[in-house]
Structure formats: C-alpha cells, structure tokens
Design a protein around this motif. Structure first.
Motif, short mmCIF file in Angstrom:
data_model
loop_
_atom_site.label_atom_id
_atom_site.label_comp_id
_atom_site.label_asym_id
_atom_site.label_seq_id
_atom_site.Cartn_x
_atom_site.Cartn_y
_atom_site.Cartn_z
N ASN A 90 0.87 -1.17 0.00
CA ASN A 90 0.00 0.00 0.00
C ASN A 90 0.91 1.23 0.00
N GLY A 91 1.47 1.50 -1.17
CA GLY A 91 2.59 2.43 -1.27
C GLY A 91 3.85 1.68 -0.90
N SER A 92 5.00 2.19 -1.37
CA SER A 92 6.25 1.49 -0.97
C SER A 92 6.48 1.65 0.52
N ASN A 93 5.83 2.67 1.11
CA ASN A 93 5.90 2.82 2.57
C ASN A 93 5.50 1.55 3.29
N GLU A 94 4.48 0.90 2.78
CA GLU A 94 4.06 -0.33 3.47
C GLU A 94 5.10 -1.43 3.31
N VAL A 116 17.91 10.78 6.20
CA VAL A 116 17.25 9.71 5.45
C VAL A 116 15.74 9.97 5.43
N PHE A 117 15.06 9.53 4.39
CA PHE A 117 13.61 9.64 4.28
C PHE A 117 12.96 9.20 5.60
N ALA A 118 12.11 10.08 6.16
CA ALA A 118 11.66 9.93 7.55
C ALA A 118 10.82 8.68 7.81
N LEU A 162 18.62 2.63 2.47
CA LEU A 162 19.43 3.37 1.49
C LEU A 162 18.58 3.89 0.32
N PRO A 163 17.87 4.98 0.55
CA PRO A 163 17.15 5.58 -0.58
C PRO A 163 18.16 6.24 -1.53
N ASN A 164 18.00 5.96 -2.85
CA ASN A 164 18.96 6.44 -3.83
C ASN A 164 18.25 6.90 -5.11
N ASN A 166 18.29 10.05 -2.24
CA ASN A 166 17.56 10.22 -0.99
C ASN A 166 16.57 11.38 -1.09
N ASN A 167 15.54 11.28 -0.33
CA ASN A 167 14.58 12.38 -0.16
C ASN A 167 14.65 12.73 1.34
N PRO A 168 14.79 13.96 1.74
CA PRO A 168 14.65 15.21 1.00
C PRO A 168 15.93 15.80 0.41
N LEU A 197 17.41 -0.95 -0.93
CA LEU A 197 17.70 0.08 -1.94
C LEU A 197 16.36 0.66 -2.38
N ASP A 198 16.10 1.88 -1.95
CA ASP A 198 14.80 2.51 -2.21
C ASP A 198 14.94 3.43 -3.42
N TYR A 199 14.30 3.03 -4.52
CA TYR A 199 14.42 3.77 -5.77
C TYR A 199 13.11 4.43 -6.16
N ALA A 200 12.49 5.13 -5.22
CA ALA A 200 11.21 5.81 -5.47
C ALA A 200 11.33 6.81 -6.64
N TYR A 201 12.54 7.36 -6.85
CA TYR A 201 12.72 8.42 -7.85
C TYR A 201 13.50 7.96 -9.08
N TRP A 202 13.65 6.65 -9.24
CA TRP A 202 14.53 6.08 -10.26
C TRP A 202 14.27 6.64 -11.67
N LYS A 227 10.26 0.23 -5.24
CA LYS A 227 9.83 1.25 -6.21
C LYS A 227 8.37 1.61 -5.95
N THR A 228 7.91 2.67 -6.58
CA THR A 228 6.57 3.17 -6.26
C THR A 228 5.81 3.68 -7.48
N PHE A 229 4.51 3.70 -7.38
CA PHE A 229 3.66 4.31 -8.41
C PHE A 229 3.29 5.75 -8.03
N SER A 230 3.83 6.24 -6.92
CA SER A 230 3.41 7.54 -6.39
C SER A 230 4.08 8.73 -7.09
N LYS A 231 5.18 8.48 -7.80
CA LYS A 231 5.96 9.62 -8.32
C LYS A 231 5.73 9.77 -9.83
N ILE A 232 6.52 9.07 -10.64
CA ILE A 232 6.44 9.29 -12.10
C ILE A 232 5.06 8.93 -12.65
N LEU A 238 -3.25 6.78 -4.87
CA LEU A 238 -3.75 5.41 -5.04
C LEU A 238 -3.12 4.45 -4.04
N ARG A 239 -1.89 4.74 -3.62
CA ARG A 239 -1.12 3.96 -2.69
C ARG A 239 -0.73 2.59 -3.23
N VAL A 240 0.18 2.58 -4.17
CA VAL A 240 0.73 1.32 -4.65
C VAL A 240 2.25 1.44 -4.80
N GLY A 241 2.94 0.49 -4.21
CA GLY A 241 4.38 0.39 -4.38
C GLY A 241 4.75 -1.08 -4.37
C1 LIG Z 1 12.61 7.88 -0.76
C2 LIG Z 1 11.17 7.55 -0.69
N1 LIG Z 1 10.79 6.29 -0.50
C3 LIG Z 1 9.51 5.94 -0.43
C4 LIG Z 1 8.51 6.88 -0.51
C5 LIG Z 1 7.12 6.44 -0.28
O1 LIG Z 1 6.33 6.46 -1.34
P1 LIG Z 1 4.94 5.71 -1.38
O2 LIG Z 1 4.62 5.11 -0.05
O3 LIG Z 1 3.97 6.74 -1.78
O4 LIG Z 1 5.15 4.63 -2.40
C6 LIG Z 1 8.83 8.22 -0.71
C7 LIG Z 1 7.78 9.25 -0.76
O5 LIG Z 1 7.95 10.41 -0.75
C8 LIG Z 1 10.19 8.57 -0.79
O6 LIG Z 1 10.56 9.83 -0.93
#
Ligand SMILES: Cc1ncc(COP(=O)(O)O)c(C=O)c1O
Length: 377
Positions: A90-94, A116-118, A162-164, A166-168, A197-202, A227-232, A238-241
C-alpha cells in the motif's frame, strides 16, 4: 489502571505530511494554491490508469485479487525477475514496514544516515526497532564508510535503509561507492544484514553513475529494491508500491502482508500506468526542463541548493532569503505556495520544493523573488 503504551510509541514523533491544498485555502484565505510539497507528479495521474480504473469501478463490490496476479506479472516482466520476487504494498511505505516486521524483533537496529527519508526511522520505531544514524558528509551525502563501521560494530543491526537518491536531500550514492559498500556488508555476520535500496525516484534519475538497482539485486544476496507508483506515474493517492525481494525472503514477507493491502483499483490502475509510456516520457521531460529552469532561477536569485536526482530541490532558505525554512514555508503559504520545511530532519535552514509545471515553477520563483526583495528592503 491507566493504559501503559509502549515507551517507543509514546515517544514517537509522527511523520509530518505535506500540507493539503484545501486546508491551506481554508486557513489562509487564499483561493489559488499550488502544492509543491510532496514530490507529486504535476501532470496529474496517468490517463491510462484513470481510464482503466473508471471501467473497474463497476465491480467494486468484489474484494481485490489477494495475490495481485496481473500487476505482479507485469512488474516481473518490467524488472526481469520472477513472479515470486514481487511483493506489493500500500505504497512502498508499506513495503518498508513489512520488511522491518519480517526481519526484526524489538531491540534490533536499523542503520541509516542523518537526513534519510523519515518513513524509515518512524516505521522502525513503531515496531520497537531503533535507527542508528551516521552523520552526512559535508556535501549532504551518505557516509557509507561510517555506516559500514556501525554495521560491523553493532551485532543487532538487521537492516540498512538506502534511498537512492535520498529524499529530502536529492543526493545519491554512486555505482562504485555502492558496489564497494554492498560487497563489505555482505560479509558481515554471514550476510544477515539486509540492505533496502529505495528507488522511489529512479525514473527521474539523469546521473550516469547512479546505478540501476536490479543488477545489484542480482549480484548481492542481501539486497531488496523498492519502487513506487506515487511519483512518475502520478498515483500518490492510489497507494501502490512494490519490493523486488529474493523468493525465499519474499515468501516470509508475503506471510506478514495482509491479503487485501492493495485495493482492486490500485492493482488495475498501476498495471495500466505501466503501459502509459507517453505519459512517463512527458513526465520525465517536464521534470528535466523544470529542474534546469529552477536551478537557473535559484542561481540568479542567489539561493543555494543541493543538486538533485529526484523531482525536487532542497534550497537553503537561511543563506538565500535570510529566513529559516519554516519562515519561508509560512511566508509562501500566504502567497498560495505550499512547500516542505524540513526542520524535522534536523535541517531548519532548508526548504524542499517539488518541480512543478512551468506555470507552478514561475509562481514559486516569483514568491522567492518577493521574499528576496523584502530581505533587501
Ligand atoms: C525515498 C522515498 N521512498 C519511499 C517513498 C514512499 O512512497 P509511497 O509510499 O507513496 O510509495 C517516498 C515518498 O515520498 C520517498 O521519498
């Protein structure tokens, strides 16, 4: 007797989400509001996803397919892995939460860098897992050598975040740095330390030395990719990762996952979005040109920023505008621009700004120019 909550829950500092548009209109009495606060796709959702979901609405009485069959088949093709290696969330967060729950018991540790992403430290803490942080380098990058030391010296470390990029911060780890790091981590305690390896922004990445995570996933036994459907794909709401996870580990994660964690609309919308190549290309193009224009505008205004591989830029509000991050956030809200202050990341001088449409970018720059002018007068 009063309820005794776990101490780690009582002391938890919750995730601070981007301020919603409607809330800003209500609180500040501004009609026209733009949100550049949550790294969302300014073009909206993938049109193909919207169309597919509209059709699927007629069958909402049915529970979703608990196995997520069609989406997982599509993702396994995209990533070149087997069906069993895809875990939906339910998002990559889950998926972050699921990995922590599967790998750790309370009292274990996760290792991450400051900045690191909170969601990482919060998801860990919720489950009684503390995060051990290393300092960022001078240029706001992860200090992989310090992270490796910490991993080697702390027996209960089970996970590394390791988000790569990283956000923010928007900063990244290069291929050679990552290969060296993963080679060493794999040797620690018989490969029992797992690296996320978190590639949310790949899809936004332009740097040639920011590595594709899938070859690394194949090469190293202790790596998962998110990876996630939340960005590109423009589907944050929708919350899918998903995670790409070795079959034997994915089997464990699947046990922890609740069967209907992704809704039927989520499954259908995400699958359709994958095919929306025109939209993906358009989104990448918009980000690339927007990023260049924003960097040029910041340079012109004398606002320092960190080079970014995502769809956002972190700007130094203190040096550039003579105000703290939260002050710039507040001042911009009054002008109908929602940004993201990141004092909660220990960076009170900085504000994160998502790359928007051309018009949104212009509005943001005009707001900064106004603050700059006020600073001088
Ligand atoms: C580095 C990183 N990982 C994961 C997520 C989570 O994305 P989501 O749960 O919407 O897939 C975000 C969202 O901002 C992010 O910045």
């Amino acid at each position: 007797m009063p309820i005794q909550f776990p101490r780690y829950i009582e002391q938890l500092k919750p995730y601070i989400a981007g301020k919603p548009i409607e809330e800003t209109q209500r609180e500040y009495g501004v009609k026209k509001v733009i949100k550049l606060a949550s790294n969302e796709n300014p073009l909206g959702p993938s049109p193909r996803a919207v169309l597919a979901m509209k059709k699927a609405m007629k069958e909402l009485q049915l529970y979703p397919d608990a196995s997520g069959f069609h989406l997982r088949v599509a993702l396994s093709k995209l990533e070149g892995v087997s069906f069993d290696e895809i875990v939906l969330g339910n998002g990559s967060n889950e998926v972050i939460e699921l990995l922590i729950r599967t790998f750790c018991v309370p009292g274990d540790f996760m290792v991450a860098s400051d900045g690191v992403f909170a969601a990482y430290p919060i998801s860990a803490r919720i489950q009684g897992v503390d995060t051990l942080f290393t300092r960022m380098t001078q240029d706001f990058r992860f200090d992989l050598k310090a992270m490796l030391e910490l991993i080697r010296n702390t027996p209960k470390v089970k996970l590394v975040a390791l988000p790569n990029p990283n956000n923010p911060t928007g900063t990244y780890v290069t291929e050679s740095e990552l290969v060296e790091f993963l080679t060493e981590v794999e040797k620690v305690r018989e490969g029992s330390v797992h690296v996320i390896l978190d590639y949310a922004y790949w899809e936004y990445v332009t740097a040639k030395d920011l590595p594709d995570p899938i070859p690394l996933y194949r090469r190293f036994s202790n790596v998962s990719v998110l990876k996630t459907f939340s960005k590109i794909y423009g589907l944050g709401g929708l919350r899918v990762g998903y995670g790409v996870i070795r079959p034997e580990l994915a089997k464990m994660v699947q046990k922890v996952r609740m069967p209907f964690n992704v809704s039927s609309l989520g499954l259908i919308g995400a699958e359709a979005a994958l095919k929306d190549k025109v939209f993906i290309r358009k989104s990448i193009r918009l980000n690339n040109t927007g990023m260049k224009k924003m960097m040029a505008a910041y340079r012109k205004l004398g606002i320092p920023f960190l080079p970014s591989q995502g769809n956002f830029l972190l700007i130094n509000a203190r040096q550039g505008l003579g105000l703290s991050g939260p002050e710039v956030f507040e001042a911009c809200l009054r002008m109908g621009v929602i940004l993201r202050p990141i004092a909660n990341y220990g960076m009170p001088d900085w504000v994160r700004v998502t790359i928007g449409t051309e018009a949104q970018n212009r509005t943001a720059i005009a707001a900064f120019a106004k603050l700059k002018k006020n600073k001088k007068t």
